[in-house]
Design an enzyme around this catalytic site. Structure first.
Site, short mmCIF file in Angstrom:
data_model
loop_
_atom_site.label_atom_id
_atom_site.label_comp_id
_atom_site.label_asym_id
_atom_site.label_seq_id
_atom_site.Cartn_x
_atom_site.Cartn_y
_atom_site.Cartn_z
N ASP A 21 48.65 37.13 38.49
CA ASP A 21 49.06 35.93 37.63
C ASP A 21 50.36 35.22 38.00
O ASP A 21 51.38 35.95 38.18
CB ASP A 21 49.11 36.16 36.17
CG ASP A 21 49.42 35.38 35.44
OD1 ASP A 21 49.44 34.25 35.51
OD2 ASP A 21 50.18 35.69 34.15
N ASN A 23 51.54 32.13 36.58
CA ASN A 23 52.20 31.51 35.66
C ASN A 23 52.58 32.04 34.13
O ASN A 23 52.96 31.47 33.20
CB ASN A 23 51.57 30.11 35.43
CG ASN A 23 50.21 30.32 34.87
OD1 ASN A 23 49.77 31.55 34.54
ND2 ASN A 23 49.64 29.24 34.57
N ASP A 25 50.60 33.71 32.00
CA ASP A 25 49.72 33.49 30.75
C ASP A 25 48.82 34.76 30.54
O ASP A 25 47.91 34.85 29.83
CB ASP A 25 48.89 32.17 31.11
CG ASP A 25 47.93 32.40 32.18
OD1 ASP A 25 47.93 33.14 32.71
OD2 ASP A 25 46.96 31.36 32.05
N ASP A 29 45.07 34.00 38.90
CA ASP A 29 44.93 32.74 39.03
C ASP A 29 44.91 32.03 40.58
O ASP A 29 45.23 33.00 41.31
CB ASP A 29 45.66 31.57 38.25
CG ASP A 29 47.16 32.05 38.39
OD1 ASP A 29 47.69 32.16 39.39
OD2 ASP A 29 47.97 32.13 37.41
N ASP A 98 31.55 32.45 45.98
CA ASP A 98 30.64 33.11 45.01
C ASP A 98 29.44 31.87 44.66
O ASP A 98 29.86 30.93 44.17
CB ASP A 98 30.72 33.67 43.64
CG ASP A 98 30.31 35.20 43.63
OD1 ASP A 98 29.04 35.32 43.47
OD2 ASP A 98 31.12 36.27 43.53
N ASP A 199 24.83 35.41 44.28
CA ASP A 199 24.82 36.36 42.95
C ASP A 199 23.31 36.50 42.71
O ASP A 199 22.59 35.08 42.54
CB ASP A 199 25.38 35.71 41.81
CG ASP A 199 25.56 36.53 40.54
OD1 ASP A 199 26.28 37.68 40.83
OD2 ASP A 199 24.98 36.33 39.64
N GLU A 253 23.04 38.98 47.08
CA GLU A 253 23.25 40.15 46.29
C GLU A 253 22.01 40.57 45.55
O GLU A 253 21.35 39.72 45.26
CB GLU A 253 24.33 40.00 45.17
CG GLU A 253 24.74 41.27 44.30
CD GLU A 253 24.85 40.98 42.76
OE1 GLU A 253 24.14 40.03 42.41
OE2 GLU A 253 24.84 42.02 42.17
N HIS A 326 33.61 44.46 41.84
CA HIS A 326 33.86 44.12 40.46
C HIS A 326 32.79 44.86 39.33
O HIS A 326 33.22 44.71 38.02
CB HIS A 326 34.21 42.65 40.15
CG HIS A 326 32.69 42.01 40.36
ND1 HIS A 326 32.22 41.76 41.62
CD2 HIS A 326 32.26 41.38 39.67
CE1 HIS A 326 31.36 41.03 41.41
NE2 HIS A 326 31.15 40.87 40.16
N ASP A 327 31.85 45.20 39.88
CA ASP A 327 30.71 45.55 38.74
C ASP A 327 30.78 47.11 38.64
O ASP A 327 29.85 47.55 37.95
CB ASP A 327 29.28 45.28 39.31
CG ASP A 327 29.27 43.77 39.07
OD1 ASP A 327 29.92 43.14 38.26
OD2 ASP A 327 28.22 43.14 39.78
O1 ISL Z 1 26.47 45.86 37.00
C1 ISL Z 1 25.30 45.70 36.94
C2 ISL Z 1 24.83 46.07 35.35
O2 ISL Z 1 25.13 47.50 35.37
C3 ISL Z 1 24.52 45.27 38.07
O3 ISL Z 1 23.45 45.67 37.70
C4 ISL Z 1 24.84 43.65 38.00
O4 ISL Z 1 24.47 43.21 36.70
C5 ISL Z 1 24.27 42.97 38.90
O5 ISL Z 1 24.55 43.69 40.04
C6 ISL Z 1 24.27 41.59 38.96
O6 ISL Z 1 25.63 41.15 39.03
C7 ISL Z 1 26.12 40.10 39.30
O7 ISL Z 1 25.36 39.06 38.39
C8 ISL Z 1 26.07 39.27 37.20
C9 ISL Z 1 27.37 39.56 36.94
O8 ISL Z 1 27.62 40.02 35.68
C10 ISL Z 1 28.00 40.47 37.94
O9 ISL Z 1 29.33 40.45 37.79
C11 ISL Z 1 27.59 39.91 39.25
O10 ISL Z 1 28.28 40.57 40.35
C12 ISL Z 1 25.32 37.92 36.20
O11 ISL Z 1 25.88 36.73 37.01
CA CA Z 2 47.74 32.27 35.27
#
Ligand code: ISL
Ligand code: CA
Length: 552
Positions: A21, A23, A25, A29, A98, A199, A253, A326-327
């Site tokens: 971050d 700034n 908040d 960013d 993305d 995605d 993905e 991140h998932d």
């Molecule tokens: O983490 C999952 C659910 O348990 C995965 O099945 C995930 O939802 C799937 O891989 C799709 O992920 C992507 O599209 C989603 C988004 O929420 C995720 O962050 C993204 O990586 C919808 O756009």
């Molecule tokens: Ca910020």
């Protein structure tokens, strides 16, 4: 196989909300990312993949896009973005974005117009259906729980959303929708970005709207939602119209992408995508009820995912190598040991990834061995998936203590706590109040502490990435798992005309005496400083010891 820059690259994934971050908040960013470009470069990174930064109401943290041509206010402006792109290129790195085009936000102008009336010229941009006997058009469930359909009273029709209720699915059957997507892609590519991570691209073609006969959600994904009849036609069209005109990289993905269908997406002759992210190892510990019903898995199962994919794609297409994003949970907590052998095991995973065939993806924080987090209260969680499942279990009167354990193990927020930059307040991530709490282990695990420790995980990443750069055989050479059934050791070989590499990884917390013929091999790098304990066809490995050896 053709040699290309993206095969030889190491990618670093940034989840900007949690990165830095600038700034105060409390939200990471674009300027925060800019501050860290020298750091990223210092790791040896070639390509940065940045998660969505487009305008979004953040129902799903930016994966619900309201305007593809604008930047989210919290993250900055288009000027900030341009400055970032220039900064990345000045340092000799590349930037991929993305591309989220299975769905938009319900606040996107297209959807607002589509919803406004059945006669709207954009009605057909989304998937609208009549209900059946007072209910939704079919029994589909969304990825994040509940019906995949929302009723619109004004038009007496339902729209489809495979993800959150604020993420209506686009109708890819409509050629105008595809044109809009391609135009938007060109806008970003003409700006100079270097590719896309796409995605849930496996979901864009729907296979009709019959009820799913399957009980298990994963089965529904594979057999009903994913890899629809026109997905390859759409990707070929996208490649022809857009991708083929630029020197870029793409990685699709895909839930539902498996060994049987995965090759088709990346087969170089098919001219679709460069790589895919498959989820064999990401779903390895999911039980019948899905991710919040975790089950144990074995090392042979884990190794098999990598071996199968390598065998499948060898000579045809290119693999992506990743252990987290991140998932999913933090990789050290999930696949290694985040306690006694934290540093050793985090380095082991690094050595493993950087020694495989395919393009490795490092997720932010992996380079310092960030771990899962276990917040006591559901109020400390932010992720829509986590919140929805908690609500669902509460309503059904199910055991919430059990669920909290599963959330600690599997929840997406494990990967979304702020990057731990230092032992200062909020781990040096923000001077304000962070949007999600920092993992309380930041005084021990942080970048600053590891910068000054030559033996740190961070410095091991730097060395190991350099080793890969110095040995192109680690990128392209053939691969074989030498001992697929071992419950303790992952031993694989890489070889080409130039040389042979041997990788031996001890996935246990004990010393392990392993029989292997390593005659003539010399240690290139390992996660213990001591010389290799090899003799008479045996190697004595320390807990979580990882070693890369080479014979020329
Ligand atoms: O983490 C999952 C659910 O348990 C995965 O099945 C995930 O939802 C799937 O891989 C799709 O992920 C992507 O599209 C989603 C988004 O929420 C995720 O962050 C993204 O990586 C919808 O756009
Ligand atoms: Ca910020």
């Amino acid at each position: 196989m053709n040699k290309t820059w993206w095969k030889e690259s190491v990618v670093y994934q940034i989840y900007p909300r949690s990165y830095k971050d600038s700034n105060g908040d409390g939200i990471g960013d674009i300027q925060g990312v800019i501050q860290k470009l020298d750091y990223i470069k210092s790791l040896g990174i070639d390509v940065i993949w940045m998660c969505p930064v487009y305008k979004s109401p953040n129902d799903d943290n930016g994966y619900d896009i309201a305007d593809y041509y604008d930047i989210m206010d919290e993250f900055g402006t288009m000027d900030d973005f341009d400055e970032l792109l220039a900064g990345v290129h000045e340092r000799g790195m590349r930037l991929i974005m993305d591309l989220v085009v299975n769905h938009t936000s319900d606040e996107h102008a297209w959807f607002v117009e589509s919803k406004s009336s059945k006669e709207s010229p954009k009605r057909d941009y989304y998937i609208w259906k009549k209900g059946i006997s007072g209910g939704p058009p079919n029994n589909w469930q969304s990825f994040f729980g509940g019906d995949a359909w929302i009723y619109d009273k004004a038009s007496d029709e339902y729209f489809l959303h495979l993800f959150t209720t604020k993420q209506p699915d686009l109708n890819w059957e409509n050629p105008t929708v595809r044109e809009e997507v391609y135009t938007m892609m060109k806008y970003w590519l003409d700006k100079g970005i270097d590719g896309f991570r796409m995605d849930v691209i496996s979901l864009i073609s729907k296979r009709g709207y019959d009820d799913t006969p399957y009980q298990e959600f994963n089965e529904t994904i594979e057999k009903v939602y994913a890899n629809g009849p026109r997905v390859h036609e759409f990707l070929k069209e996208m490649n022809r119209e857009v991708l083929s005109k630029y020197d870029i990289m793409t990685v699709g993905e895909g839930p539902g992408i498996n060994l049987d269908n995965g090759g088709k997406y990346v087969n170089e002759e098919e001219k679709e995508l460069d790589m895919v992210f498959q989820f064999g190892h990401m779903f390895i510990d999911h039980g019948p009820e899905g991710k919040f019903d975790p089950v144990p898995y074995s090392l042979p199962q884990f190794k098999k995912v990598f071996s199968d994919w390598d065998n499948k794609l060898a000579g045809k297409g290119w693999n992506s190598i990743f252990l987290g994003n991140h998932d999913f949970p933090r990789i050290t907590s999930r696949f290694a040991n985040d306690q006694e052998f934290h540093a050793e095991s985090a380095k082991l995973l690094c050595l493993m990834m950087m020694s495989m065939r395919g393009t490795p993806y490092v997720y932010q924080g992996e380079e310092i061995g960030m771990t899962n987090v276990a917040f006591d209260s559901i109020d400390d969680y932010d992720d829509i998936e986590t919140k929805n499942v908690y609500k669902e279990w509460s309503e059904k009167g199910k055991d919430l203590n059990l669920l909290m354990k599963a959330i600690h193990q599997q929840g997406r927020d494990n990967a979304r706590t702020p990057v731990q930059w230092s032992d200062q307040v909020n781990a040096g991530y923000t001077s304000g109040t962070p949007w999600i709490k920092v993992n309380p282990n930041y005084p021990q695990i942080n970048v600053l502490a590891q910068e000054t420790d030559s033996d740190s995980i961070l410095n091991f990443y730097r060395e190991m990435i350099q080793v890969r750069k110095d040995n192109p055989s680690l990128v392209y050479a053939d691969y074989v798992d030498l001992d697929p059934m071992s419950e303790s050791i992952y031993a694989f070989k890489r070889w080409d005309d130039e040389c042979e590499h041997l990788v031996i990884l001890n996935f246990t917390s004990e010393d392990y005496v392993y029989n292997i013929d390593a005659q003539g091999f010399e240690k290139v790098i390992g996660n213990y400083k001591a010389p290799l304990a090899y003799g008479s066809g045996q190697i004595t490995l320390k807990p979580w010891e990882a070693v890369l050896m080479k014979k020329s």
